[in-house]
Design a protein around this motif. Structure first.
Motif, PDB file in Angstrom:
ATOM      1  N   GLY A  71       0.800  -1.217   0.000  1.00 30.11           N
ATOM      2  CA  GLY A  71       0.000   0.000   0.000  1.00 30.11           C
ATOM      3  C   GLY A  71       0.833   1.268   0.000  1.00 30.11           C
ATOM      4  N   ALA A  72       2.109   1.151   0.366  1.00 29.60           N
ATOM      5  CA  ALA A  72       3.001   2.318   0.400  1.00 29.60           C
ATOM      6  C   ALA A  72       3.524   2.679  -0.992  1.00 29.60           C
ATOM      7  N   PHE A  73       3.219   1.861  -1.992  1.00 26.47           N
ATOM      8  CA  PHE A  73       3.750   2.078  -3.335  1.00 26.47           C
ATOM      9  C   PHE A  73       2.604   2.452  -4.281  1.00 26.47           C
ATOM     10  N   PRO A  74       2.554   3.720  -4.708  1.00 29.13           N
ATOM     11  CA  PRO A  74       1.398   4.209  -5.463  1.00 29.13           C
ATOM     12  C   PRO A  74       1.172   3.527  -6.806  1.00 29.13           C
ATOM     13  N   HIS A  75       2.194   2.890  -7.370  1.00 30.36           N
ATOM     14  CA  HIS A  75       2.015   2.243  -8.671  1.00 30.36           C
ATOM     15  C   HIS A  75       1.397   0.850  -8.556  1.00 30.36           C
ATOM     16  N   ILE A  76       1.135   0.416  -7.321  1.00 31.03           N
ATOM     17  CA  ILE A  76       0.606  -0.931  -7.080  1.00 31.03           C
ATOM     18  C   ILE A  76      -0.841  -0.855  -6.596  1.00 31.03           C
ATOM     19  N   ASN A  77      -1.669  -1.744  -7.115  1.00 30.55           N
ATOM     20  CA  ASN A  77      -3.038  -1.918  -6.627  1.00 30.55           C
ATOM     21  C   ASN A  77      -3.064  -3.188  -5.774  1.00 30.55           C
ATOM     22  N   PRO A  78      -2.920  -3.066  -4.461  1.00 27.76           N
ATOM     23  CA  PRO A  78      -2.778  -4.257  -3.612  1.00 27.76           C
ATOM     24  C   PRO A  78      -3.929  -5.244  -3.746  1.00 27.76           C
ATOM     25  N   GLU A  79      -5.160  -4.741  -3.846  1.00 25.05           N
ATOM     26  CA  GLU A  79      -6.308  -5.646  -3.927  1.00 25.05           C
ATOM     27  C   GLU A  79      -6.297  -6.469  -5.203  1.00 25.05           C
ATOM     28  N   GLU A  80      -5.803  -5.876  -6.273  1.00 22.35           N
ATOM     29  CA  GLU A  80      -5.754  -6.559  -7.565  1.00 22.35           C
ATOM     30  C   GLU A  80      -4.524  -7.465  -7.689  1.00 22.35           C
ATOM     31  N   ASN A  81      -3.413  -7.022  -7.131  1.00 19.66           N
ATOM     32  CA  ASN A  81      -2.140  -7.695  -7.383  1.00 19.66           C
ATOM     33  C   ASN A  81      -1.819  -8.846  -6.434  1.00 19.66           C
ATOM     34  N   PHE A  82      -2.443  -8.857  -5.253  1.00 16.71           N
ATOM     35  CA  PHE A  82      -2.108  -9.889  -4.272  1.00 16.71           C
ATOM     36  C   PHE A  82      -3.364 -10.659  -3.888  1.00 16.71           C
ATOM     37  N   ARG A  83      -3.332 -11.962  -4.157  1.00 19.65           N
ATOM     38  CA  ARG A  83      -4.546 -12.763  -4.043  1.00 19.65           C
ATOM     39  C   ARG A  83      -4.299 -14.060  -3.277  1.00 19.65           C
ATOM     40  N   ILE A  84      -5.363 -14.531  -2.650  1.00 22.97           N
ATOM     41  CA  ILE A  84      -5.345 -15.832  -1.998  1.00 22.97           C
ATOM     42  C   ILE A  84      -5.671 -16.870  -3.072  1.00 22.97           C
ATOM     43  N   ALA A  85      -4.705 -17.706  -3.374  1.00 24.07           N
ATOM     44  CA  ALA A  85      -4.900 -18.706  -4.427  1.00 24.07           C
ATOM     45  C   ALA A  85      -3.851 -19.797  -4.308  1.00 24.07           C
ATOM     46  N   ALA A  86      -4.169 -20.948  -4.888  1.00 21.79           N
ATOM     47  CA  ALA A  86      -3.218 -22.061  -4.951  1.00 21.79           C
ATOM     48  C   ALA A  86      -2.307 -21.873  -6.160  1.00 21.79           C
ATOM     49  N   VAL A  87      -1.066 -22.282  -6.027  1.00 25.42           N
ATOM     50  CA  VAL A  87      -0.102 -22.129  -7.120  1.00 25.42           C
ATOM     51  C   VAL A  87      -0.552 -22.900  -8.355  1.00 25.42           C
ATOM     52  N   GLU A  88      -1.186 -24.059  -8.152  1.00 26.13           N
ATOM     53  CA  GLU A  88      -1.622 -24.862  -9.297  1.00 26.13           C
ATOM     54  C   GLU A  88      -2.852 -24.282  -9.994  1.00 26.13           C
ATOM     55  N   GLN A  89      -3.434 -23.226  -9.427  1.00 25.56           N
ATOM     56  CA  GLN A  89      -4.608 -22.579 -10.028  1.00 25.56           C
ATOM     57  C   GLN A  89      -4.407 -21.063 -10.021  1.00 25.56           C
ATOM     58  N   LEU A  90      -3.346 -20.605 -10.645  1.00 23.69           N
ATOM     59  CA  LEU A  90      -3.037 -19.176 -10.655  1.00 23.69           C
ATOM     60  C   LEU A  90      -4.125 -18.393 -11.398  1.00 23.69           C
ATOM     61  N   PRO A  91      -4.643 -17.334 -10.773  1.00 17.57           N
ATOM     62  CA  PRO A  91      -5.759 -16.583 -11.354  1.00 17.57           C
ATOM     63  C   PRO A  91      -5.306 -15.489 -12.319  1.00 17.57           C
ATOM     64  N   PHE A  92      -4.454 -15.851 -13.270  1.00 20.37           N
ATOM     65  CA  PHE A  92      -3.919 -14.878 -14.224  1.00 20.37           C
ATOM     66  C   PHE A  92      -3.974 -15.447 -15.635  1.00 20.37           C
ATOM     67  N   GLU A  93      -3.968 -14.536 -16.607  1.00 15.41           N
ATOM     68  CA  GLU A  93      -4.006 -14.940 -18.005  1.00 15.41           C
ATOM     69  C   GLU A  93      -2.681 -15.584 -18.416  1.00 15.41           C
ATOM     70  N   ASN A  94      -2.730 -16.357 -19.475  1.00 18.35           N
ATOM     71  CA  ASN A  94      -1.519 -16.935 -20.051  1.00 18.35           C
ATOM     72  C   ASN A  94      -0.523 -15.832 -20.411  1.00 18.35           C
TER      73      ASN A  94
END
Length: 203
Positions: A71-94
């Motif tokens: 949250g101290a870094f203005p170029h980062i959106n913490p809610e969007e960039n850091f997520r609760i997820a399993a490594v085998e099911q990464l919630p990101f595009e190819n």
């Protein structure tokens, strides 16, 4: 103190990841994912350098701490960039990231299938030409000291239980992925109690 300045800049970073930073390997990386990031010990330098940093972990408390830090870094959106997820099911595009970090994660695989599912997921989100940095437990150098218990898992001399790889397996996986080693496979033997291997691959 010099050590305090280093810690403020780099945090409690994996020393072998630090080695790659010193070599300039990741200078061109603009998007970085730490898959199994914990509280973000390997991400402080990347946050400070202004790149887009992402992380996933299954521990909600760890992700909450990382969001506070970011949250101290203005170029980062913490809610969007850091997520609760399993490594085998990464919630990101190819092909989303220039660098994917996997530090002390893959050796917690439950079996070979789980290991390959996590690896495949991380490789999927890596861009062509991108870098995969991985540190994981191995049997390299302590082959006679570990005890196989099935499903790719072993009991180590320190009493811990881990999924272990060896150099032949890593070479085979590198070829299967269609990647190339950009560093020799390196292993640190910790007083014959455990061995940690650094596996650096370019897609």
């Amino acid at each position: 103190m010099k050590s305090e300045h280093i810690r403020e800049t780099f945090g409690n970073i994996d020393i072998y990841l630090f080695d790659q930073l010193l070599k300039g390997t990741y200078d061109g990386c603009k998007t970085v994912l730490d898959a199994g990031c914990g509280t973000g010990r390997n991400l402080l330098y990347f946050l400070r350098s202004g790149v887009q940093v992402y992380g996933v972990d299954q521990n909600p408390e760890a992700i909450a701490q990382l969001k506070d830090l970011a949250g101290a870094f203005p170029h980062i959106n913490p809610e969007e960039n850091f997520r609760i997820a399993a490594v085998e099911q990464l919630p990101f595009e190819n092909e989303s990231f220039d660098l994917v970090i996997s530090s002390a994660v893959l050796h917690f695989a439950e079996n070979q299938e789980h290991f390959e599912a996590m690896l495949s997921s991380m490789w999927r989100v890596l861009k062509p030409g991108g870098y995969f940095f991985c540190r994981l437990a191995s049997e390299i150098g302590i082959e006679s000291l570990v005890r196989f218990i099935g499903n790719g898992r072993y009991i180590l001399p320190d009493g811990s239980e881990r999924f272990l790889v060896n150099q032949e397996m890593l070479a085979r996986l590198t070829k299967k992925l269609g990647g190339q080693l950009h560093e020799p496979i390196k292993t640190t033997n910790v007083q014959n109690m455990r061995a940690m291997t650094t596996w650096c691959v370019r897609k």
